[in-house]
Design a protein around this motif. Structure first.
Motif, PDB file in Angstrom:
ATOM      1  N   UNK A   1     -46.782   9.542  16.751  1.00 35.35           N
ATOM      2  CA  UNK A   1     -46.064  10.669  17.342  1.00 35.35           C
ATOM      3  C   UNK A   1     -46.816  11.943  16.994  1.00 35.35           C
ATOM      4  N   UNK A   2     -46.888  12.873  17.935  1.00 31.87           N
ATOM      5  CA  UNK A   2     -47.546  14.157  17.676  1.00 31.87           C
ATOM      6  C   UNK A   2     -46.552  15.272  17.952  1.00 31.87           C
ATOM      7  N   UNK A   3     -46.388  16.140  16.975  1.00 31.05           N
ATOM      8  CA  UNK A   3     -45.459  17.259  17.084  1.00 31.05           C
ATOM      9  C   UNK A   3     -46.240  18.557  17.275  1.00 31.05           C
ATOM     10  N   UNK A   4     -45.922  19.258  18.352  1.00 32.89           N
ATOM     11  CA  UNK A   4     -46.408  20.631  18.523  1.00 32.89           C
ATOM     12  C   UNK A   4     -45.309  21.542  17.991  1.00 32.89           C
ATOM     13  N   UNK A   5     -45.596  22.283  16.944  1.00 33.15           N
ATOM     14  CA  UNK A   5     -44.588  23.093  16.266  1.00 33.15           C
ATOM     15  C   UNK A   5     -44.926  24.557  16.498  1.00 33.15           C
ATOM     16  N   UNK A   6     -44.154  25.216  17.364  1.00 34.06           N
ATOM     17  CA  UNK A   6     -44.558  26.539  17.837  1.00 34.06           C
ATOM     18  C   UNK A   6     -43.374  27.458  18.090  1.00 34.06           C
ATOM     19  N   UNK A   7     -43.653  28.754  18.068  1.00 35.63           N
ATOM     20  CA  UNK A   7     -42.655  29.745  18.459  1.00 35.63           C
ATOM     21  C   UNK A   7     -42.900  30.230  19.885  1.00 35.63           C
ATOM     22  N   UNK A   8     -43.835  29.604  20.578  1.00 38.68           N
ATOM     23  CA  UNK A   8     -44.204  29.997  21.941  1.00 38.68           C
ATOM     24  C   UNK A   8     -43.507  29.078  22.946  1.00 38.68           C
ATOM     25  N   UNK A   9     -42.491  29.577  23.610  1.00 33.40           N
ATOM     26  CA  UNK A   9     -41.729  28.751  24.541  1.00 33.40           C
ATOM     27  C   UNK A   9     -42.546  28.370  25.774  1.00 33.40           C
ATOM     28  N   UNK A  10     -43.569  29.144  26.107  1.00 41.92           N
ATOM     29  CA  UNK A  10     -44.447  28.783  27.225  1.00 41.92           C
ATOM     30  C   UNK A  10     -45.207  27.494  26.901  1.00 41.92           C
ATOM     31  N   UNK A  11     -45.618  27.334  25.639  1.00 43.26           N
ATOM     32  CA  UNK A  11     -46.301  26.105  25.232  1.00 43.26           C
ATOM     33  C   UNK A  11     -45.341  24.927  25.253  1.00 43.26           C
ATOM     34  N   UNK A  12     -44.106  25.152  24.828  1.00 45.48           N
ATOM     35  CA  UNK A  12     -43.102  24.087  24.851  1.00 45.48           C
ATOM     36  C   UNK A  12     -42.873  23.608  26.284  1.00 45.48           C
ATOM     37  N   UNK A  13     -42.804  24.533  27.224  1.00 43.14           N
ATOM     38  CA  UNK A  13     -42.637  24.169  28.640  1.00 43.14           C
ATOM     39  C   UNK A  13     -43.862  23.429  29.160  1.00 43.14           C
ATOM     40  N   UNK A  14     -45.040  23.881  28.751  1.00 45.89           N
ATOM     41  CA  UNK A  14     -46.294  23.234  29.153  1.00 45.89           C
ATOM     42  C   UNK A  14     -46.320  21.780  28.687  1.00 45.89           C
ATOM     43  N   UNK A  15     -45.932  21.540  27.450  1.00 43.63           N
ATOM     44  CA  UNK A  15     -45.928  20.180  26.892  1.00 43.63           C
ATOM     45  C   UNK A  15     -44.964  19.284  27.664  1.00 43.63           C
ATOM     46  N   UNK A  16     -43.765  19.787  27.922  1.00 45.94           N
ATOM     47  CA  UNK A  16     -42.750  18.982  28.617  1.00 45.94           C
ATOM     48  C   UNK A  16     -43.202  18.583  30.011  1.00 45.94           C
ATOM     49  N   UNK A  17     -43.953  19.455  30.652  1.00 50.88           N
ATOM     50  CA  UNK A  17     -44.368  19.229  32.039  1.00 50.88           C
ATOM     51  C   UNK A  17     -45.661  18.431  32.142  1.00 50.88           C
ATOM     52  N   UNK A  18     -46.579  18.642  31.203  1.00 57.57           N
ATOM     53  CA  UNK A  18     -47.936  18.153  31.362  1.00 57.57           C
ATOM     54  C   UNK A  18     -48.160  16.744  30.835  1.00 57.57           C
ATOM     55  N   UNK A  19     -47.389  16.316  29.838  1.00 56.68           N
ATOM     56  CA  UNK A  19     -47.693  15.053  29.168  1.00 56.68           C
ATOM     57  C   UNK A  19     -46.608  13.999  29.380  1.00 56.68           C
ATOM     58  N   UNK A  20     -46.123  13.933  30.609  1.00 54.60           N
ATOM     59  CA  UNK A  20     -45.100  12.945  30.926  1.00 54.60           C
ATOM     60  C   UNK A  20     -45.664  11.526  30.947  1.00 54.60           C
ATOM     61  N   UNK A  21     -46.985  11.394  30.977  1.00 51.56           N
ATOM     62  CA  UNK A  21     -47.608  10.076  30.993  1.00 51.56           C
ATOM     63  C   UNK A  21     -47.688   9.444  29.613  1.00 51.56           C
ATOM     64  N   UNK A  22     -47.237  10.169  28.577  1.00 52.99           N
ATOM     65  CA  UNK A  22     -47.214   9.596  27.237  1.00 52.99           C
ATOM     66  C   UNK A  22     -45.890   9.923  26.561  1.00 52.99           C
ATOM     67  N   UNK A  23     -45.419   9.012  25.704  1.00 52.09           N
ATOM     68  CA  UNK A  23     -44.191   9.251  24.943  1.00 52.09           C
ATOM     69  C   UNK A  23     -44.493   9.791  23.549  1.00 52.09           C
ATOM     70  N   UNK A  24     -45.760   9.974  23.249  1.00 51.36           N
ATOM     71  CA  UNK A  24     -46.152  10.374  21.898  1.00 51.36           C
ATOM     72  C   UNK A  24     -45.888  11.847  21.580  1.00 51.36           C
ATOM     73  N   UNK A  25     -45.981  12.717  22.568  1.00 53.54           N
ATOM     74  CA  UNK A  25     -46.009  14.160  22.308  1.00 53.54           C
ATOM     75  C   UNK A  25     -44.624  14.786  22.425  1.00 53.54           C
TER      76      UNK A  25
END
Length: 384
Positions: free
Chosen positions: A44-68
């Motif tokens: 599992x990989x955790x992106x730990x950030x205060x940037x909500x734009x990055x959180x949205x990017x992660x949710x949208x971009x890496x749907x092909x993996x369950x790791x992130x």
């Protein structure tokens, strides 16, 4: 054994504005280490950030993996005075230390590979409670008072005879749960070292640093290329299939222009068992319909991190990146252009892409560039 990767990101950056999100070889800087983490032995990989734009990017971009997964960190742990350990411990306490091994990864270390991550993880199975990456430097070090630190100036050694020093490069740290809970630190009491290439010692604090690291990263990708038969071709859409322009009405996107000769070239390539894929950052119904008309089955829309998606396809299908050709025209194609077996770009592509492509076609986008590329690939494949 549950192994967690942890990538802390802060919204602010004083030296280089928006450093973590800025494109390095066409990809947001943090995605270089994230992509390698995905394909490593981490669970599992955790992106730990205060940037909500990055959180949205992660949710949208890496749907092909369950790791992130992306988590919002507190303002306190994202402040200028907060330490990395503070962010680590804050997250660990939130999940009640639900892991066996913890791997801290630095977003500003784009040279990190899955092999480096796996090597550090493996040290935890060899009796060590932590591991970190280092660089073996052969530089001669001095104190401010003019005394040497690591050699005798009167007996200056040759480089090949000099062991040098190991320097922490800040890229990867692994530790066991017990060591992290006890020491409240990224390192334990019995630490192993894993060597990385000298280029990984470079830090990205200034614009000059950025330029140097980006060029070295480009060269690393290019050096890995090997001459192989092309079995797969990946194409961008806007600026490759089209001339890069679209017309709009008040109802939205209206038209795109496609060259019929390009479609014929792709059809002929498929007759030679070359698989065609389309990968675009846009989400266009017009594009989807055109690709359906061309009978291209593998169409990936709204992709920002094209390099990671291509790596995923290669791993899932047990393919080799050297068997791929790639046609793109702009910076978001750059990582793939520098990495595949053959990269081809229209003659009206952006300058940075043309500088790093294997072939600059004579035709512009939307006016026969794909047809020309198809002919090049078929001629090239005749040697195999």
């Amino acid at each position: 054994m549950k192994r967690i990767g942890f990538i802390p990101l802060r919204k602010g950056s004083k030296g280089i504005p928006n450093k973590n999100k800025r494109k390095m070889v066409g990809r947001p800087l943090f995605t270089w280490v994230l992509g390698e983490a995905i394909f490593s032995d981490l669970d599992e990989i955790i992106i730990y950030t205060d940037d909500e734009a990055i959180i949205s990017f992660i949710a949208k971009e890496y749907q092909w993996t369950t790791k992130v997964k992306a988590h919002l960190r507190s303002d306190e742990s994202a402040s200028d005075t907060a330490s990395t350990e503070m962010a680590m411990l804050e997250f660990c306490e939130r999940i009640a230390y639900d892991f066996d091994a913890f791997c801290l990864l630095q977003a500003t270390s784009p040279f990190t590979t899955r092999a480096d991550i796996n090597a550090c993880l493996s040290k935890l199975n060899e009796g060590y409670d932590s591991a970190l990456t280092v660089v073996n430097t052969h530089r001669f070090l001095w104190n401010e008072n003019g005394t040497p630190i690591n050699y005798n100036p009167l007996q200056r050694p040759r480089r090949q005879d000099f062991d040098g020093l190991l320097i922490e490069n800040g890229a990867v740290y692994t530790t066991t749960k017990d060591a992290l809970k006890k020491n409240k630190n990224r390192l334990g009491e019995k630490t192993a070292v894993v060597k990385m290439p000298e280029a990984s010692l470079l830090e990205i604090d200034t614009e000059n640093d950025w330029i140097a690291v980006e060029q070295l990263l480009i060269e690393r990708q290019k050096r890995a290329k090997e001459a192989s038969k092309i079995t797969h071709v990946v194409l961008d859409v806007d600026g490759v299939f089209t001339d890069g322009t679209i017309t709009y009405t008040k109802d939205g996107e209206h038209t795109k222009s496609f060259d019929m000769r390009d479609g014929m070239g792709l059809e002929i390539m498929r007759q030679f068992d070359i698989e065609v894929m389309v990968m675009t950052s846009e989400n266009s119904e017009l594009v989807a319909r055109r690709m359906q008309k061309l009978k291209i089955e593998h169409v990936y829309l709204e992709v920002k991190d094209k390099y990671s998606l291509l790596q995923h396809i290669i791993k899932e299908q047990n393919l080799n990146i050297n068997n791929f050709a790639y046609l793109g025209d702009d910076v978001n194609d750059l990582a793939n252009i520098c990495s595949v077996g053959w990269s081809l770009v229209p003659n009206n592509a952006t300058a940075i892409v043309k500088q790093n492509a294997d072939v600059v076609l004579s035709k512009p986008s939307g006016a026969g560039a794909i047809r020309e590329a198809c002919q090049f690939i078929m001629n090239y494949n005749k040697r195999f």
